[in-house]
Scaffold this active site. Structure first.
Site, PDB file in Angstrom:
ATOM      1  N   ARG A 181       0.866  -1.176   0.000  1.00 24.58           N
ATOM      2  CA  ARG A 181       0.000   0.000   0.000  1.00 24.58           C
ATOM      3  C   ARG A 181       0.903   1.227   0.000  1.00 24.58           C
ATOM      4  O   ARG A 181       1.997   1.211   0.569  1.00 24.58           O
ATOM      5  CB  ARG A 181      -0.901   0.014   1.230  1.00 24.58           C
TER       6      ARG A 181
ATOM      7  N   LYS B  82      -2.222  -2.583   7.911  1.00 22.01           N
ATOM      8  CA  LYS B  82      -3.437  -2.134   8.584  1.00 22.01           C
ATOM      9  C   LYS B  82      -3.598  -2.851   9.918  1.00 22.01           C
ATOM     10  O   LYS B  82      -3.303  -4.031  10.054  1.00 22.01           O
ATOM     11  CB  LYS B  82      -4.654  -2.407   7.705  1.00 22.01           C
TER      12      LYS B  82
ATOM     13  N   HIS C 229      -1.745   3.165  -6.465  1.00 25.60           N
ATOM     14  CA  HIS C 229      -2.678   2.053  -6.278  1.00 25.60           C
ATOM     15  C   HIS C 229      -2.795   1.210  -7.547  1.00 25.60           C
ATOM     16  O   HIS C 229      -2.970  -0.012  -7.471  1.00 25.60           O
ATOM     17  CB  HIS C 229      -4.054   2.573  -5.854  1.00 25.60           C
TER      18      HIS C 229
ATOM     19  N   ARG D 287      -0.008  -1.151  -7.551  1.00 27.54           N
ATOM     20  CA  ARG D 287      -0.306  -2.263  -6.625  1.00 27.54           C
ATOM     21  C   ARG D 287      -1.218  -3.275  -7.316  1.00 27.54           C
ATOM     22  O   ARG D 287      -1.018  -4.482  -7.210  1.00 27.54           O
ATOM     23  CB  ARG D 287      -0.956  -1.705  -5.355  1.00 27.54           C
TER      24      ARG D 287
ATOM     25  N   HIS E 212      -3.950  -8.615   2.689  1.00 28.03           N
ATOM     26  CA  HIS E 212      -5.407  -8.669   2.787  1.00 28.03           C
ATOM     27  C   HIS E 212      -5.809  -9.609   3.913  1.00 28.03           C
ATOM     28  O   HIS E 212      -5.341 -10.755   3.974  1.00 28.03           O
ATOM     29  CB  HIS E 212      -6.024  -9.176   1.476  1.00 28.03           C
TER      30      HIS E 212
ATOM     31  N   TYR F  58      -8.745  -9.794  -8.296  1.00 27.14           N
ATOM     32  CA  TYR F  58      -7.681  -9.750  -9.289  1.00 27.14           C
ATOM     33  C   TYR F  58      -7.700 -10.950 -10.233  1.00 27.14           C
ATOM     34  O   TYR F  58      -6.970 -10.970 -11.222  1.00 27.14           O
ATOM     35  CB  TYR F  58      -6.313  -9.682  -8.593  1.00 27.14           C
TER      36      TYR F  58
END
Length: 295
Positions: free
Chosen positions: A143, A167, A238, A241, A264, A273
Site C-alpha cells: 500500500r 493495517k 494504487h 499495486r 489482505h 484480481y
C-alpha cells in the site's frame, strides 16, 4: 480506542473523524440527542447523503464509521442500545481494479533509468528515490502508505525481505525481487552520500511526517507517466499495486501467496484480481477438456 486498541493508521483516524463530525453536525441540526437515537435517525442521515449525490461506496464507508461509533457507545455502557445494528449497508458493485500492462511498467522504469543517468546532485537523489519507490512498489505490491512509511531498518534487517507494518498494526514479511533489491541498495548508497543517512525513514522529507507523503509520490508518478507518454490519469500508486497482483496471478501465482503479500485479511478481497486469468483459463479448458478436442 481506534488508535490504542485497533492500531488504526492516522489516515483511517482522519477519515473517521471527518465522517463522524459530519454525522454529529447533522444530528445536532435536527435537535436530536445521541443517547436517544434510533435506526430511523441513521436512515435519515444516509438519505441526506444520497440526496447530495454521494456515491454508494462513500455512503457505505460513512455507515461503517457510524456503526463502529454506536458499537463503542453501547459497549462502554454510554447508551442502552445500538441503533446501527438494524441498518443494512448500501449495495455496491465492486469495480474491477484499473490495470496497467507489463509494457507500460517497463516504459516507466526505462524513463527513470534514463533520468538517473542524466541527473546530478539533488536531482540524482530524487531520480534514484523515485526509481526505488517504483521498483519496490511493483515488486511488493505495498500500500502506498506502507511504502512511503518504510524505515531503513525495515528494509535492511532481512536479506531479500522487508518488514511491513500494515493495517491494524499487523506485520508481515514481503519478499523483494533482485531488481528491486539492487535499486534499493543503490538508492541507500546515494542517499547516504547526499547527507540523508541520519534519518530513520527510507524516504526522508522535511515535512511534518518526516518522510515522503503519499500525495507527493502520486504527483511524481503522474509526472513520470506524462514523460513516458502514458495517460497520467490512469497511473497512480494504487494502480501499480493492482498491476503487481494482476501480473502475478496471470503468471500462475498462488492466490493465497498473493493475499499474504498484499496484506489482505480476507481472501475475497484478493479474488477480484482473478479477472486477469479469464483468458488463460479459457485456453486451459480448450486445450485440456475432453469435449473441447472433439471436432
Amino acid at each position: 480506542m481506534m488508535a490504542a486498541e485497533r492500531g488504526a493508521s492516522p489516515n483511517t483516524l482522519a477519515a473517521y473523524r471527518r465522517d463522524l463530525e459530519a454525522y454529529a453536525a447533522d444530528i445536532g441540526m435536527k435537535g436530536r440527542d445521541f443517547k436517544a437515537l434510533g435506526p430511523d435517525d441513521i436512515r435519515d442521515h444516509l438519505a441526506g447523503l444520497d440526496a447530495q449525490g454521494m456515491a454508494r461506496s462513500t455512503a457505505a464507508r460513512k455507515l461503517s464509521a457510524i456503526r463502529q461509533f454506536h458499537r463503542f457507545l453501547h459497549g462502554d455502557g454510554l447508551v442502552a442500545g445500538n441503533p446501527a445494528t438494524a441498518i443494512e449497508s448500501p449495495r455496491t458493485a465492486r469495480p474491477l481494479p484499473k490495470v496497467i500492462s507489463e509494457q507500460e511498467v517497463e516504459r516507466l522504469l526505462d524513463v527513470l533509468r534514463q533520468r538517473v543517468t542524466a541527473s546530478k546532485g539533488r536531482g540524482l537523489v530524487k531520480a534514484w528515490r523515485l526509481l526505488c519507490l517504483l521498483e519496490l512498489l511493483y515488486a511488493t505490491g505495498l500500500r502506498v502508505s506502507e511504502l512511503v512509511g518504510l524505515t531503513v531498518q525495515a528494509v535492511t534487517a532481512e536479506q531479500h525481505f522487508i518488514l511491513v507494518r500494515g493495517k491494524g498494526g499487523r506485520e508481515r514479511l514481503v519478499p523483494v525481487s533482485d531488481a528491486a533489491s539492487q535499486a534499493l541498495k543503490e538508492y541507500i548508497k546515494i542517499r547516504g552520500a547526499a547527507g540523508d543517512a541520519g534519518s530513520k525513514w527510507l524516504f526522508p522529507s522535511f515535512g511534518a511526517e518526516g518522510h515522503l507523503t503519499r500525495q507527493q509520490f502520486a504527483l511524481d508518478l503522474k509526472a513520470l507517466a506524462r514523460e513516458a507518454g502514458l495517460d497520467a490519469a490512469r497511473i497512480s500508486p494504487h494502480v501499480l499495486r493492482h498491476g503487481f497482483a494482476s501480473h502475478l496471478l496471470a503468471g500462475g501465482a498462488d492466490l493465497r501467496a498473493v493475499q499474504q503479500m498484499l496484506g489482505h485479511a480476507d481472501i475475497s478481497t484478493t479474488q477480484i484480481y482473478t479477472h486477469v486469468q479469464s483468458e488463460r483459463l479459457r485456453e486451459v479448458v480448450e486445450t485440456h477438456h475432453p469435449l473441447a478436442k472433439k471436432s
